[in-house]
Design an enzyme around this catalytic site. Structure first.
Site, short mmCIF file in Angstrom:
data_model
loop_
_atom_site.label_atom_id
_atom_site.label_comp_id
_atom_site.label_asym_id
_atom_site.label_seq_id
_atom_site.Cartn_x
_atom_site.Cartn_y
_atom_site.Cartn_z
N SER A 125 -21.26 9.81 -6.23
CA SER A 125 -21.08 10.11 -4.71
C SER A 125 -22.20 10.40 -3.88
CB SER A 125 -20.19 11.28 -4.57
OG SER A 125 -19.07 11.25 -4.99
N HIS A 165 -16.15 8.16 1.74
CA HIS A 165 -16.44 9.53 1.42
C HIS A 165 -17.69 9.99 2.28
CE1 HIS A 165 -18.29 12.73 -1.06
NE2 HIS A 165 -17.27 12.62 -2.13
N LYS A 195 -19.53 2.18 -6.42
CA LYS A 195 -19.84 3.51 -6.94
C LYS A 195 -19.07 3.68 -8.32
CE LYS A 195 -18.24 8.22 -6.29
NZ LYS A 195 -17.38 9.23 -5.23
N LYS A 206 -7.43 15.89 -0.96
CA LYS A 206 -8.07 15.48 -2.25
C LYS A 206 -8.39 17.08 -2.55
CE LYS A 206 -13.07 14.81 -3.04
NZ LYS A 206 -14.22 13.98 -2.61
N CYS A 264 -12.93 12.57 -7.95
CA CYS A 264 -13.56 11.60 -8.29
C CYS A 264 -13.71 10.90 -9.83
CB CYS A 264 -14.92 11.34 -7.69
SG CYS A 264 -15.66 9.90 -7.26
N HIS A 316 -19.76 6.69 -10.86
CA HIS A 316 -19.52 8.01 -11.11
C HIS A 316 -18.73 8.52 -12.36
CE1 HIS A 316 -18.89 11.67 -8.27
NE2 HIS A 316 -19.67 12.03 -9.48
N ASP A 345 -12.91 5.31 -1.82
CA ASP A 345 -13.24 6.83 -2.34
C ASP A 345 -12.75 7.68 -0.87
OD1 ASP A 345 -14.68 8.91 -2.96
OD2 ASP A 345 -16.44 8.11 -3.60
N ASP A 346 -11.75 8.36 -1.34
CA ASP A 346 -11.26 9.53 -0.39
C ASP A 346 -10.51 8.85 0.68
OD1 ASP A 346 -12.57 11.25 -1.87
OD2 ASP A 346 -13.83 11.99 -0.44
N ASP A 396 -9.14 6.25 -4.79
CA ASP A 396 -9.41 7.21 -5.76
C ASP A 396 -8.66 8.56 -5.81
OD1 ASP A 396 -11.18 8.26 -3.96
OD2 ASP A 396 -12.71 8.83 -5.39
N ASN A 397 -8.36 8.92 -4.53
CA ASN A 397 -7.61 10.23 -4.18
C ASN A 397 -7.32 10.28 -2.72
OD1 ASN A 397 -10.79 11.57 -5.17
ND2 ASN A 397 -10.00 11.77 -3.04
N ARG A 422 -11.61 8.05 -11.73
CA ARG A 422 -12.07 6.71 -12.16
C ARG A 422 -12.12 6.49 -13.66
NH1 ARG A 422 -15.08 5.17 -7.41
NH2 ARG A 422 -14.58 6.70 -5.89
#
Length: 485
Positions: free
Chosen positions: A163, A232, A138, A305, A85, A140, A45-46, A284-285, A89
């Site tokens: 998140s 994140h 996660k 992001k 996010c 989301h 994540d991030d 994810d990004n 996903r």
């Protein structure tokens, strides 16, 4: 003339007799059916493109991920479907542009929309094929029960529903109306994550559950999805890894995530599953750059992001499958998270979703056929459904649009975000990503024929998916899931 031993002569005569009857020894001796491979999918994540030591990170190392890259293949031109996010996903789970599904942004707590249960996820396809499916991390994609993983093809779920900055105790969270954040086990709320000390247990807790899943289901094919909530913000790390790197807590967090990957890879080997498991590692990004020393690195790509520049979309991608995926290879072909579903489905003998998807199968490339070019085009959508750029090959045409920029603002420190703007007026520009991966030099005037060609690509996207910037509705957009009123 050499005389053969009597026993060997009898064996040879028997073999010739079988051949004479129209059989071969190889056909006569039945071969055991190949066991379908397990699949392990890591989704950070991030995490930015430059956050692994193999992609240039400084101040810490990622030895387990570096080993995975050495023992497998690294894909250096790998994009997420959207640089945010929930949308990202949704694309991973369905093989679709998220705006095709009516999904955008990042769903908040108690969101009235989520991933439509009518969409077929990768987990559902593999479960139908006989796989046991588990997610630890996660989700989301909606926190109402109808949207949770057990209703979307997963047999087991333990993690957080969204998140962990959507949390009343986030140190710098402007909104104060978020509900308490709980672990979800199956469909049920469990322990509350009360503070950063509790948040520091996130990575280890997810790892422990993932290891247990492997041990429990080692005797049949499984799909293990590990979407880690970190790095994140707010950053949190266990005492074991706190203060272990020269890059502060961000380096510590990445080191713990690398440890988690190593633990899971080690368990596969311990259970003799290592050689029959396809392992994929992606993010994810790109990084949330205004968090400064609590954010990652885009690896030199522009922005991060929440933007349609490469720093938002391009993420690390490592794939390991001993004896199938070439070791030590770097591949620069254009690929996306949407392409995971059709490729894994083919690997596992599963069917594709009944509804239209946007992913392409790249199994041949994965196995080493470097002459294959699975994908040539990509649409950069953001916000609700705004087409902000299109790409064909190495050429990228960015359209004039309002958007987030981190440039010109000092980043934050110690977990406090720096300033950004969400409405910077980006101009139209044509970029040659082969020569200018940082997207700094607009070459429209030198290549009007390329601009015209990419405008046609954009028109295809708008007719199919729509474009809020032009107030156009696409012909093939589906509805998200909605909570009944």
């Amino acid at each position: 003339m050499r005389i053969l031993p009597r026993r060997l002569s009898h064996l040879l005569l028997s073999s010739f007799a079988l051949i004479g009857l129209g059989f071969s020894v190889s056909a006569w001796i039945s071969k055991p059916a190949a066991t379908p491979p397990n699949v392990v999918l890591f989704f950070m994540d991030d995490m930015g493109y430059g956050d692994l030591s193999v992609t240039g990170a400084l101040g810490y190392t990622t030895p387990n991920l570096d080993r995975m890259a050495a023992e497998g293949s690294r894909f250096s031109n790998f994009l997420v479907a959207q640089a945010v996010c929930s949308a990202s996903r949704a694309a991973l789970m369905t093989g679709c542009y998220p705006n095709r599904l009516g999904v955008s942004g990042a769903f908040g707590p108690n969101s009235p929309v989520g991933l439509n249960p009518n969409e077929e996820t990768l987990a559902e396809l593999l479960k139908e094929r006989g796989y046991t499916t588990g997610i630890f991390g996660k989700w989301h994609l909606g926190d109402h029960q109808q949207f949770l993983p057990l209703q979307q093809g997963f047999d087991e779920y333990y993690g957080v529903p969204y998140s962990h900055d959507m949390w009343p105790l986030h140190p710098w969270q402007a909104q104060a109306n978020y509900p308490p954040l709980h672990w979800i086990d199956g469909n049920d709320k469990k322990d509350e994550i009360k503070d950063l000390n509790d948040a520091g247990k996130i990575t280890a807790s997810i790892t422990e559950r993932a290891l247990g899943f492997i041990r429990k289901h080692k005797s049949k094919p499984f799909f293990l999805y590990v979407p880690h909530p970190l790095p994140h913000v707010p950053l949190a790390v266990s005492p074991t890894f706190k203060g272990k790197t020269a890059k502060g807590i961000y380096g510590d967090v990445i080191t713990e995530l690398d440890w988690s990957v190593g633990q899971i890879m080690g368990e596969l080997k311990k259970q003799n599953l290592d050689k029959n498991t396809l392992v994929i590692f992606i993010s994810d990004n790109g990084p949330w750059l205004n968090y400064g020393d609590h954010a990652g690195s885009s690896g030199g790509f522009r922005e991060g992001k929440g933007t349609s520049f490469e720093g938002g979309h391009r993420v690390p991608c490592l794939v390991r499958w001993p004896g199938v995926v070439p070791a030590g290879r770097v591949c620069n072909k254009l690929l996306t998270t949407m392409d995971i579903l059709p490729t894994v489905a083919k690997v596992c003998g599963a069917r594709l979703p009944k509804n239209r998807i946007d992913g392409v199968d790249w199994l041949a490339l994965l196995k080493g056929d470097n002459a294959m070019t699975p994908r040539t085009k990509f649409y950069y959508y953001y916000r609700k459904n705004s087409l902000e750029a299109v790409r064909e090959g190495d050429w990228k045409l960015v359209f004039a649009h309002p958007g987030r920029t981190y440039e010109g603002f000092l980043p934050g420190q110690d977990g406090k975000p720096g300033q950004t703007t969400e409405n910077h007026a980006f101009p139209t520009g044509l970029f040659d990503l082969r020569r200018d991966p940082g997207e700094r030099y607009d070459v429209r005037e030198q290549h009007p024929e390329i601009v015209a060609r990419l405008e046609k690509v954009a028109e295809e996207a708008r007719a199919d998916l729509g474009d809020d910037l032009q107030k156009r509705t696409g012909a093939n957009v589906r509805e998200p899931g909605r909570v009944a009123k």
